[in-house]
Design a protein around this motif. Structure first.
Motif, PDB file in Angstrom:
ATOM      1  N   LYS A  27       0.836  -1.201   0.000  1.00 49.14           N
ATOM      2  CA  LYS A  27       0.000   0.000   0.000  1.00 49.14           C
ATOM      3  C   LYS A  27       0.870   1.250   0.000  1.00 49.14           C
ATOM      4  N   ASN A  31       1.056   4.281  -2.875  1.00 49.59           N
ATOM      5  CA  ASN A  31       0.875   5.698  -2.558  1.00 49.59           C
ATOM      6  C   ASN A  31       2.097   6.560  -2.870  1.00 49.59           C
ATOM      7  N   ALA A  83      -4.590   8.404  -3.317  1.00 49.30           N
ATOM      8  CA  ALA A  83      -4.101   7.840  -2.060  1.00 49.30           C
ATOM      9  C   ALA A  83      -5.034   6.700  -1.683  1.00 49.30           C
ATOM     10  N   THR A  84      -4.475   5.615  -1.215  1.00 49.96           N
ATOM     11  CA  THR A  84      -5.288   4.471  -0.822  1.00 49.96           C
ATOM     12  C   THR A  84      -4.902   4.031   0.574  1.00 49.96           C
ATOM     13  N   GLU A  85      -5.860   3.499   1.297  1.00 53.21           N
ATOM     14  CA  GLU A  85      -5.570   2.939   2.618  1.00 53.21           C
ATOM     15  C   GLU A  85      -6.339   1.654   2.803  1.00 53.21           C
ATOM     16  N   THR A 108     -10.042   4.532  -1.354  1.00 53.30           N
ATOM     17  CA  THR A 108      -9.181   5.200  -2.322  1.00 53.30           C
ATOM     18  C   THR A 108      -9.733   6.583  -2.596  1.00 53.30           C
TER      19      THR A 108
END
Length: 146
Positions: A27, A31, A83-85, A108
């Protein structure tokens, strides 16, 4: 948040936590665009069925399988807007057969710009020559969230 099958033995729980830590590193690579530290976690035959192909000229839908290099190119093409989490991950490990699957939910932001999406994904793992490797990733687009 992470989780493992509660009926798992301690060795499977340890393996699940290890695999989930690798997903956290992947991840971070998505990013930042810096994949150097995570490439060795991918099997040579890794395939991905992405939920979107931002670098394609077609519609914003999956268009089949791609390999690691195309996946990296797609991720880099939307930086720095994206941006992803990882919101949640649960990993099932089968030590006896050297296989595992991580089921994830993601959030996202920025694909497209200003939109927040929740998605689900499945990462498949295989132990190859004593090391866990990612062999495939498949995701499904979630709903837009405001």
């Amino acid at each position: 948040m992470t989780g493992c099958n509660p009926s798992s033995n301690p060795l499977e729980l340890e393996a699940a936590l290890y695999l989930e830590s690798i997903l956290t590193s992947v991840k971070r690579a998505i990013n930042t665009g810096d994949w150097d530290d995570v490439r060795h976690f991918f099997a040579p035959e890794f395939t991905c069925q992405p939920v979107f192909r931002p670098c394609s000229s077609g519609p914003d839908v999956s268009q089949g399988l791609c390999g690691l290099e195309e996946y990296i190119k797609m991720c880099r093409s939307v930086l720095p807007a994206m941006a992803t989490e990882i919101v949640n991950v649960v990993t099932d490990v089968d030590l006896r057969h050297g296989r595992a699957a991580s089921f994830t939910t993601f959030r996202t932001i920025g694909v497209p710009e200003g939109v927040v999406r929740h998605s689900v994904g499945r990462f498949q793992w295989r132990r190859i020559q004593g090391e866990w490797k990612l062999t495939s990733h498949m995701s499904a687009r979630g709903m837009e969230v405001e």
